[in-house]
Scaffold this motif. Structure first.
Motif, PDB file in Angstrom:
ATOM      1  N   PHE A  29     -13.036  -1.809  -9.994  1.00  0.00           N
ATOM      2  CA  PHE A  29     -12.224  -1.759  -8.786  1.00  0.00           C
ATOM      3  C   PHE A  29     -11.977  -3.166  -8.264  1.00  0.00           C
ATOM      4  O   PHE A  29     -12.861  -3.789  -7.684  1.00  0.00           O
ATOM      5  CB  PHE A  29     -12.904  -0.888  -7.735  1.00  0.00           C
ATOM      6  N   ASN A  30     -10.772  -3.641  -8.462  1.00  0.00           N
ATOM      7  CA  ASN A  30     -10.377  -4.957  -7.971  1.00  0.00           C
ATOM      8  C   ASN A  30      -8.896  -4.920  -7.610  1.00  0.00           C
ATOM      9  O   ASN A  30      -8.064  -5.567  -8.261  1.00  0.00           O
ATOM     10  CB  ASN A  30     -10.637  -6.023  -9.034  1.00  0.00           C
ATOM     11  N   PRO A  31      -8.565  -4.156  -6.575  1.00  0.00           N
ATOM     12  CA  PRO A  31      -7.154  -3.990  -6.234  1.00  0.00           C
ATOM     13  C   PRO A  31      -6.601  -5.182  -5.488  1.00  0.00           C
ATOM     14  O   PRO A  31      -7.350  -6.074  -5.063  1.00  0.00           O
ATOM     15  CB  PRO A  31      -7.186  -2.764  -5.313  1.00  0.00           C
ATOM     16  N   TYR A  32      -5.318  -5.212  -5.301  1.00  0.00           N
ATOM     17  CA  TYR A  32      -4.691  -6.208  -4.450  1.00  0.00           C
ATOM     18  C   TYR A  32      -4.772  -5.755  -2.986  1.00  0.00           C
ATOM     19  O   TYR A  32      -5.026  -6.583  -2.095  1.00  0.00           O
ATOM     20  CB  TYR A  32      -3.247  -6.446  -4.830  1.00  0.00           C
ATOM     21  N   ALA A  33      -4.570  -4.480  -2.752  1.00  0.00           N
ATOM     22  CA  ALA A  33      -4.575  -3.993  -1.370  1.00  0.00           C
ATOM     23  C   ALA A  33      -4.967  -2.518  -1.335  1.00  0.00           C
ATOM     24  O   ALA A  33      -4.826  -1.792  -2.320  1.00  0.00           O
ATOM     25  CB  ALA A  33      -3.218  -4.175  -0.722  1.00  0.00           C
ATOM     26  N   VAL A  48       0.907   3.228   7.601  1.00  0.00           N
ATOM     27  CA  VAL A  48       0.108   3.116   8.821  1.00  0.00           C
ATOM     28  C   VAL A  48      -0.562   1.748   8.892  1.00  0.00           C
ATOM     29  O   VAL A  48      -0.355   0.995   9.842  1.00  0.00           O
ATOM     30  CB  VAL A  48      -0.961   4.220   8.894  1.00  0.00           C
ATOM     31  N   ALA A  49      -1.378   1.436   7.903  1.00  0.00           N
ATOM     32  CA  ALA A  49      -2.119   0.178   7.924  1.00  0.00           C
ATOM     33  C   ALA A  49      -2.553  -0.165   6.509  1.00  0.00           C
ATOM     34  O   ALA A  49      -2.783   0.712   5.683  1.00  0.00           O
ATOM     35  CB  ALA A  49      -3.341   0.283   8.837  1.00  0.00           C
ATOM     36  N   ILE A  50      -2.703  -1.493   6.265  1.00  0.00           N
ATOM     37  CA  ILE A  50      -3.093  -1.956   4.949  1.00  0.00           C
ATOM     38  C   ILE A  50      -3.969  -3.189   5.105  1.00  0.00           C
ATOM     39  O   ILE A  50      -3.861  -3.917   6.084  1.00  0.00           O
ATOM     40  CB  ILE A  50      -1.841  -2.276   4.090  1.00  0.00           C
ATOM     41  N   VAL A  51      -4.855  -3.391   4.139  1.00  0.00           N
ATOM     42  CA  VAL A  51      -5.681  -4.588   4.107  1.00  0.00           C
ATOM     43  C   VAL A  51      -5.677  -5.138   2.684  1.00  0.00           C
ATOM     44  O   VAL A  51      -5.810  -4.377   1.724  1.00  0.00           O
ATOM     45  CB  VAL A  51      -7.129  -4.304   4.589  1.00  0.00           C
ATOM     46  N   THR A  52      -5.486  -6.437   2.553  1.00  0.00           N
ATOM     47  CA  THR A  52      -5.573  -7.040   1.228  1.00  0.00           C
ATOM     48  C   THR A  52      -7.040  -7.185   0.855  1.00  0.00           C
ATOM     49  O   THR A  52      -7.868  -7.546   1.699  1.00  0.00           O
ATOM     50  CB  THR A  52      -4.870  -8.400   1.174  1.00  0.00           C
ATOM     51  N   TRP A  53      -7.339  -6.866  -0.383  1.00  0.00           N
ATOM     52  CA  TRP A  53      -8.742  -6.726  -0.782  1.00  0.00           C
ATOM     53  C   TRP A  53      -9.482  -8.055  -0.807  1.00  0.00           C
ATOM     54  O   TRP A  53     -10.639  -8.143  -0.395  1.00  0.00           O
ATOM     55  CB  TRP A  53      -8.810  -6.059  -2.151  1.00  0.00           C
ATOM     56  N   SER A  54      -8.839  -9.083  -1.301  1.00  0.00           N
ATOM     57  CA  SER A  54      -9.505 -10.372  -1.428  1.00  0.00           C
ATOM     58  C   SER A  54      -9.543 -11.125  -0.099  1.00  0.00           C
ATOM     59  O   SER A  54     -10.603 -11.541   0.350  1.00  0.00           O
ATOM     60  CB  SER A  54      -8.800 -11.219  -2.495  1.00  0.00           C
ATOM     61  N   GLY A  55      -8.389 -11.280   0.520  1.00  0.00           N
ATOM     62  CA  GLY A  55      -8.314 -12.100   1.718  1.00  0.00           C
ATOM     63  C   GLY A  55      -8.579 -11.374   3.015  1.00  0.00           C
ATOM     64  O   GLY A  55      -8.862 -11.997   4.036  1.00  0.00           O
ATOM     65  N   ARG A  99      -3.108  -0.336  -4.216  1.00  0.00           N
ATOM     66  CA  ARG A  99      -2.138  -1.105  -4.991  1.00  0.00           C
ATOM     67  C   ARG A  99      -2.924  -2.093  -5.827  1.00  0.00           C
ATOM     68  O   ARG A  99      -3.695  -2.885  -5.283  1.00  0.00           O
ATOM     69  CB  ARG A  99      -1.189  -1.852  -4.057  1.00  0.00           C
ATOM     70  N   TYR A 100      -2.739  -2.086  -7.163  1.00  0.00           N
ATOM     71  CA  TYR A 100      -3.536  -2.957  -8.009  1.00  0.00           C
ATOM     72  C   TYR A 100      -2.919  -4.331  -8.215  1.00  0.00           C
ATOM     73  O   TYR A 100      -3.594  -5.349  -8.076  1.00  0.00           O
ATOM     74  CB  TYR A 100      -3.808  -2.300  -9.369  1.00  0.00           C
ATOM     75  N   ARG A 101      -1.649  -4.355  -8.543  1.00  0.00           N
ATOM     76  CA  ARG A 101      -1.049  -5.625  -8.913  1.00  0.00           C
ATOM     77  C   ARG A 101      -0.581  -6.382  -7.669  1.00  0.00           C
ATOM     78  O   ARG A 101      -0.231  -5.806  -6.657  1.00  0.00           O
ATOM     79  CB  ARG A 101       0.134  -5.382  -9.840  1.00  0.00           C
ATOM     80  N   VAL A 102      -0.554  -7.702  -7.793  1.00  0.00           N
ATOM     81  CA  VAL A 102      -0.110  -8.542  -6.690  1.00  0.00           C
ATOM     82  C   VAL A 102       1.362  -8.254  -6.399  1.00  0.00           C
ATOM     83  O   VAL A 102       2.173  -8.077  -7.306  1.00  0.00           O
ATOM     84  CB  VAL A 102      -0.297 -10.028  -7.030  1.00  0.00           C
ATOM     85  N   ILE A 103       1.680  -8.226  -5.132  1.00  0.00           N
ATOM     86  CA  ILE A 103       3.039  -7.945  -4.683  1.00  0.00           C
ATOM     87  C   ILE A 103       3.237  -8.677  -3.374  1.00  0.00           C
ATOM     88  O   ILE A 103       2.261  -9.046  -2.693  1.00  0.00           O
ATOM     89  CB  ILE A 103       3.230  -6.421  -4.493  1.00  0.00           C
ATOM     90  N   ASN A 110       5.772  -0.077   1.647  1.00  0.00           N
ATOM     91  CA  ASN A 110       6.562   0.892   0.881  1.00  0.00           C
ATOM     92  C   ASN A 110       5.632   1.746   0.031  1.00  0.00           C
ATOM     93  O   ASN A 110       4.959   1.241  -0.865  1.00  0.00           O
ATOM     94  CB  ASN A 110       7.561   0.153   0.002  1.00  0.00           C
ATOM     95  N   ARG A 111       5.608   3.024   0.281  1.00  0.00           N
ATOM     96  CA  ARG A 111       4.682   3.914  -0.405  1.00  0.00           C
ATOM     97  C   ARG A 111       4.934   3.944  -1.920  1.00  0.00           C
ATOM     98  O   ARG A 111       4.018   4.257  -2.693  1.00  0.00           O
ATOM     99  CB  ARG A 111       4.797   5.338   0.146  1.00  0.00           C
ATOM    100  N   LYS A 112       6.140   3.614  -2.347  1.00  0.00           N
ATOM    101  CA  LYS A 112       6.467   3.651  -3.772  1.00  0.00           C
ATOM    102  C   LYS A 112       5.756   2.544  -4.547  1.00  0.00           C
ATOM    103  O   LYS A 112       5.726   2.580  -5.778  1.00  0.00           O
ATOM    104  CB  LYS A 112       7.978   3.549  -3.964  1.00  0.00           C
ATOM    105  N   ASN A 113       5.188   1.579  -3.874  1.00  0.00           N
ATOM    106  CA  ASN A 113       4.535   0.452  -4.531  1.00  0.00           C
ATOM    107  C   ASN A 113       3.036   0.658  -4.725  1.00  0.00           C
ATOM    108  O   ASN A 113       2.344  -0.287  -5.086  1.00  0.00           O
ATOM    109  CB  ASN A 113       4.786  -0.832  -3.739  1.00  0.00           C
ATOM    110  N   PHE A 114       2.545   1.870  -4.495  1.00  0.00           N
ATOM    111  CA  PHE A 114       1.118   2.122  -4.611  1.00  0.00           C
ATOM    112  C   PHE A 114       0.801   2.924  -5.866  1.00  0.00           C
ATOM    113  O   PHE A 114       1.566   3.789  -6.275  1.00  0.00           O
ATOM    114  CB  PHE A 114       0.596   2.800  -3.348  1.00  0.00           C
ATOM    115  N   ASP A 115      -0.344   2.612  -6.476  1.00  0.00           N
ATOM    116  CA  ASP A 115      -0.679   3.138  -7.787  1.00  0.00           C
ATOM    117  C   ASP A 115      -1.524   4.407  -7.737  1.00  0.00           C
ATOM    118  O   ASP A 115      -1.412   5.266  -8.608  1.00  0.00           O
ATOM    119  CB  ASP A 115      -1.447   2.072  -8.585  1.00  0.00           C
ATOM    120  N   TYR A 116      -2.394   4.506  -6.759  1.00  0.00           N
ATOM    121  CA  TYR A 116      -3.308   5.649  -6.672  1.00  0.00           C
ATOM    122  C   TYR A 116      -3.328   6.175  -5.242  1.00  0.00           C
ATOM    123  O   TYR A 116      -3.233   5.400  -4.280  1.00  0.00           O
ATOM    124  CB  TYR A 116      -4.727   5.247  -7.082  1.00  0.00           C
TER     125      TYR A 116
END
Length: 127
Positions: A29-33, A48-55, A99-103, A110-116
Motif C-alpha cells: 500500500f503506497n498510494p498517491y492519495a 468530499v475530502a482527500i489527503v495525499t499519502w506522502s505529503g 488513487r495510486y498513480r501521481v496526478i 474527479n471520481r473517475k481518477n480513482f482506482d479502488y
C-alpha cells in the motif's frame, strides 16, 4: 488488488458528529492519495475530502470546509473523516477511494481518477 473497508456511519441529529474510518489491505500500500466521496439518492457521487499519502496535503469540497477533517495514518493504512456540525444535506452513502498513480492535485476531485473503492457506509442526518 486493494480492499477498502469503511466503518463509522450511522444516524445522527443535525449539529452532531460522526467519525468515518477506512482501512486498506491487500497489495503493497503506497498510494498517491486517499479520500472520501459521497452519493445522495438521485445524485451523482461527489468529492468530499482527500489527503495525499506522502505529503499529507488535504483538500475539501467547499460545503464541508470548517466542519470536516480528513486524516491519515500511514502505519495503519487508514484514513479517517471527522464530521462535525452535520447537516441534513450531508446525508449520503460515503465511499472511501484510493488513487495510486501521481496526478495533478486538481484532478483529485474527479471520481473517475480513482482506482479502488470501498463498499460505502450510510450517513443519515436528521433535522
Amino acid at each position: 488488488q486493494v480492499q477498502l473497508v469503511e466503518s463509522g456511519g450511522g444516524l445522527v441529529q443535525a449539529g452532531g458528529s460522526l467519525r468515518l474510518s477506512c482501512a486498506a489491505s491487500g497489495r503493497t500500500f503506497n498510494p498517491y492519495a486517499m479520500g472520501w466521496f459521497r452519493q445522495a439518492p438521485g445524485k451523482e457521487r461527489e468529492f468530499v475530502a482527500i489527503v495525499t499519502w506522502s505529503g499529507g496535503t488535504t483538500y475539501y469540497t467547499d460545503s464541508v470546509k470548517g466542519r470536516f477533517i480528513i486524516s491519515r495514518d500511514n502505519a495503519k493504512n487508514t484514513v479517517d473523516l471527522q464530521m462535525n456540525s452535520l447537516k441534513p444535506e450531508d446525508t449520503a452513502v460515503y465511499y472511501c477511494a484510493v488513487r495510486y498513480r501521481v496526478i495533478s492535485d486538481y484532478d483529485l476531485s474527479n471520481r473517475k481518477n480513482f482506482d479502488y473503492w470501498g463498499q460505502g457506509t450510510q450517513v443519515t442526518v436528521s433535522s
